[in-house]
Design an enzyme around this catalytic site. Structure first.
Site, PDB file in Angstrom:
ATOM      1  N   ASP A  55      24.417  -5.666 -19.798  1.00  0.00           N
ATOM      2  CA  ASP A  55      23.628  -6.230 -19.319  1.00  0.00           C
ATOM      3  C   ASP A  55      22.668  -6.051 -19.025  1.00  0.00           C
ATOM      4  O   ASP A  55      22.167  -4.872 -18.658  1.00  0.00           O
ATOM      5  CB  ASP A  55      24.484  -7.236 -17.583  1.00  0.00           C
ATOM      6  CG  ASP A  55      25.545  -7.442 -17.541  1.00  0.00           C
ATOM      7  OD1 ASP A  55      25.829  -8.531 -18.828  1.00  0.00           O
ATOM      8  OD2 ASP A  55      26.419  -8.394 -16.626  1.00  0.00           O
ATOM      9  N   ASP A  70      23.360  -2.518 -12.888  1.00  0.00           N
ATOM     10  CA  ASP A  70      24.598  -1.614 -13.652  1.00  0.00           C
ATOM     11  C   ASP A  70      25.278  -2.218 -14.513  1.00  0.00           C
ATOM     12  O   ASP A  70      25.951  -1.401 -15.012  1.00  0.00           O
ATOM     13  CB  ASP A  70      25.413  -3.480 -13.007  1.00  0.00           C
ATOM     14  CG  ASP A  70      26.225  -2.980 -11.726  1.00  0.00           C
ATOM     15  OD1 ASP A  70      24.965  -1.673 -10.420  1.00  0.00           O
ATOM     16  OD2 ASP A  70      26.944  -3.920 -11.116  1.00  0.00           O
ATOM     17  N   GLU A  99      30.243  -4.850 -22.271  1.00  0.00           N
ATOM     18  CA  GLU A  99      31.146  -4.626 -20.817  1.00  0.00           C
ATOM     19  C   GLU A  99      31.342  -5.514 -20.093  1.00  0.00           C
ATOM     20  O   GLU A  99      31.335  -7.350 -19.604  1.00  0.00           O
ATOM     21  CB  GLU A  99      29.421  -4.854 -19.757  1.00  0.00           C
ATOM     22  CG  GLU A  99      29.763  -5.114 -18.042  1.00  0.00           C
ATOM     23  CD  GLU A  99      28.151  -4.977 -18.032  1.00  0.00           C
ATOM     24  OE1 GLU A  99      27.138  -4.448 -18.810  1.00  0.00           O
ATOM     25  OE2 GLU A  99      28.627  -5.242 -16.791  1.00  0.00           O
ATOM     26  N   ASP A 144      19.953  -5.175 -16.312  1.00  0.00           N
ATOM     27  CA  ASP A 144      20.234  -5.100 -14.775  1.00  0.00           C
ATOM     28  C   ASP A 144      20.914  -3.298 -14.954  1.00  0.00           C
ATOM     29  O   ASP A 144      21.283  -2.920 -16.156  1.00  0.00           O
ATOM     30  CB  ASP A 144      21.101  -6.424 -14.274  1.00  0.00           C
ATOM     31  CG  ASP A 144      21.918  -5.764 -14.039  1.00  0.00           C
ATOM     32  OD1 ASP A 144      23.216  -4.975 -14.746  1.00  0.00           O
ATOM     33  OD2 ASP A 144      22.734  -6.680 -13.733  1.00  0.00           O
TER      34      ASP A 144
END
Ligand code: 0RA
Length: 645
Positions: free
Chosen positions: A511, A515, A433, A513
């Site tokens: 990541d 998102d 990403e 998290d």
């Protein structure tokens, strides 16, 4: 076994012993594998026996418990496995069922055995692979019992009391020496199979209880699965997050040429085709003759209706089979007395006679529905026409992707940092990403065998996009060309060609998290809808970057969850400092290599699809229109909900 030792046994008992020993020696031949999947198969195998008893009309309730020690208890209210003397074997019939491979239920010739685990091997196989198993039979006023260790009876069947109930109860402890990876059961995996069985066999009540956990009220976790309407309800459940475009679920249930056939279908406003097929309660991932029959019946009936309606008069091009299935969710379930399974994973039905049975059933069902619901009929035909137009546009876009593959230098996207190794079996590609994390990964990798493909921000949500938009999307085109995968042949616009796949590990690295997990889900959705075989063949992985770095002086340790973090902090004692990684970008190249990319230390999760129907439902929910369930779901489960890795 030595020749010497064999002499001590009668010919029959040698066979029995060898059968059970063979299961222990080659468990994968019987239950597929000895990992998570095989472990759960043990439960399905036992439950299937109870389902058979229910299908024979003798049982309506099955309960499954995951006990505190990860043993499993399956109980039904059927007739109870017979306990009388089995003349040929000279022991109780119960003992024969439990200790002879392939004996299960065979002496009851009247029963029409239709269910059966993926491998249909019977409960004796579960017994062979259990450290300990106890069978209890409630029958003719008495309770009977026998226990086994690694498949061998510990004592002859004995009566332990009186009862006014009837049924069978089996408790087993999977053998750790066989299931080395894990013997811990996953509630969601069992729940989704029990739910599926309840829909496929309406009227049966299946309860699942997890005795390892209690809620605030001190009650065990669990669910009751029961369906009054069967497949019709299953469709509503599967398509719950999509918007239907017709008034009802179209369904039928009956027998054609002595083959029990059940079909249910609906059209929604998406562009995805979701066909699920079952033979004797087994999900036939690879389809087969029943699915061909469904397609044939659907295409011919809709085509005939459309031709007669005049709606196609102005159309300039042919309608293809695919066009009739855009936005279609359907389930086909047949019961076949002697199924022949083919294909790579033995989940493709081969019996020729089934095609016409299903085709006829579908034609009759659809003709009736179209006749009685003319406005729905018109809606469906209009959708089909739109699909045909979009397919033409998509074909052009796809040809562009393929032309690019051949024409651009080396055929690879500019953003790809390729590896030097050329044997795909040795190569890995990380889909990363963002360009900045991509840069770190590029520095941190071992360029011999690791390639990096940075993806820009959020990739297209394919769940909501028409096919031609998907093929026009630059990020998606980059994925196709980087992987060396092509799609679409003359006969089948969705056929995937993996023969030139350039990497045998395709690693999604995002990541840790919300998102990041959303992006991972978008990429997975794309793989699920457009490269399903890539997942099925085990090429897709999810990287697991750490969440924390705990430091004290020169001491450093990474943690992947809060528990680990707390343990490390305790170990380090007062004065330890925590750094929380909000994203891959916060790690330097060396840290990323150490924790997430180095094969020696990283923990990657292989993406597998346990239950196709559940995967389909979850992806449609995560990526569909209704925002609240999606948000909540992503936050709770990240991407791992039904993706058992
Ligand atoms: C064969 C014959 C009969 C019952 C069963 C098998 C049976 C097997 C299982 C396995 C789990 N639950 C089960 N319930 C029943 C009965 C024959 C008779 O009573 O006439």
């Amino acid at each position: 076994m030595s020749e010497e030792a064999k002499k001590g046994y009668s010919a029959d008992s040698i066979q029995a012993l060898e059968g059970m020993e063979h299961v222990r020696m080659r468990p994968s031949m019987y239950i597929g594998d000895v990992g998570v999947r095989g472990l759960h198969h043990l439960v399905y195998e036992v439950v299937d026996n109870s389902i058979d008893e229910a299908l024979a009309g003798h049982c309506d309730t099955i309960s499954v418990s995951i006990n505190e020690d990860n043993s499993i208890t399956v109980k039904d209210n059927g007739r109870g496995i017979p306990v009388g003397l089995h003349k040929k074997e000279g022991v109780s019939a119960l003992e024969v069922v439990m200790t002879k491979i392939g004996a299960g239920g065979k002496f009851d010739k009247d029963s029409y055995k239709v269910s059966g685990g993926l491998h249909g091997v019977g409960v004796s196989c579960v017994n062979a692979l259990s450290d300990h198993l106890k069978a209890t039979v409630f029958r003719e006023g008495k309770v009977w019992e026998q226990e086994y260790e690694r498949g061998k009876a510990v004592y002859p069947v004995k009566s332990t009391g009186e009862t006014d109930k009837n049924g069978t109860e089996v408790t087993f402890v999977p053998d750790r020496s066989i299931f080395k990876q894990t013997t811990e059961y996953n509630y969601d995996t069992l729940a989704s199979r029990m739910r599926e069985l309840a829909y496929l066999n309406k009227g049966i009540t299946i309860t699942l209880t997890d005795k390892r956990h209690t809620d605030e009220k001190g009650e065990f976790l669990g669910e009751v699965f029961h369906s009054q309407e069967g497949l019709k309800e299953f469709i509503r459940f599967l398509d719950g997050a999509r918007t239907p475009i017709i008034g009802h679920v179209i369904s039928m249930e009956g027998e054609k040429n002595d083959i029990p056939v059940e079909v249910a279908m609906i059209y929604n406003d998406s562009y995805a085709e979701n066909l699920h097929s079952y033979v004797n309660n087994i999900n036939t991932h690879e389809g087969g003759t029943h699915l061909s029959g469904f397609r044939r019946g659907l295409t011919s009936t809709l085509k005939k209706y459309a031709d007669n309606s005049g709606l196609l008069d102005k159309l300039k091009f042919e309608i293809a089979g695919d066009d009739f299935r855009e936005g279609l969710t359907a389930i086909v379930s047949v019961k076949v007395a002697e199924p022949q399974f083919e294909g790579q994973t033995k989940t493709k039905l081969g019996n020729r006679e089934v095609t016409s049975a299903v085709s006829q059933a579908v034609s009759e069902m659809l003709e009736d529905y179209l006749e009685e619901n003319p406005s729905d009929a018109k809606t469906i035909i209009q959708k089909v026409i739109l699909a045909a137009q979009a397919r033409h546009a998509a074909k052009k876009a796809r040809e562009m992707v393929q032309r690019k593959t051949v024409m651009s230098i080396g055929g690879l996207p500019g953003k790809l940092s390729d590896c030097s190794e050329t044997d795909p079996a040795e190569c890995e590609v990380f889909l990363v990403e963002g360009d900045s994390a991509g840069g770190t990964a590029k520095q941190g990798r071992d360029r011999n065998f690791q390639a990096i493909l940075p993806l820009r921000g959020k990739i297209l949500n394919v769940e909501k996009a028409m096919q031609h938009k998907v093929f026009e999307n630059e990020e998606i085109r980059n994925i196709f060309t980087a992987l060396g995968v092509t799609i679409g042949t003359e006969e089948d616009s969705k056929a995937l060609n993996l023969t030139k796949l350039r990497y045998h590990k395709v690693v999604i690295m995002c990541d840790a998290d919300v998102d990041g997990s959303h992006i991972a889900t978008l990429i997975l959705t794309f793989f699920f809808r457009y490269m399903k075989e890539l997942i099925e063949q085990g090429y897709v992985y999810i990287a697991a970057p750490p969440l924390y770095l705990v430091k004290k002086g020169a001491k450093k340790q990474y943690a992947w969850n809060d528990d680990q973090r707390d343990v490390i902090m305790k170990e380090f004692g007062d004065g330890s400092k925590i750094q929380r990684y909000k994203g891959l970008g916060e790690m330097n190249a060396e840290q990323l290599w150490d924790t997430t990319m180095n094969p020696e230390y990283r923990t990657m999760r292989q993406v597998t699809i346990d239950s196709m129907s559940e995967a389909d439902r979850v992806f449609s929910m995560l990526m569909g229109d209704e925002v609240p369930p999606r948000r909540e779901f992503i936050e709770k489960n990240a991407v791992y909900a039904n993706i058992d890795a």
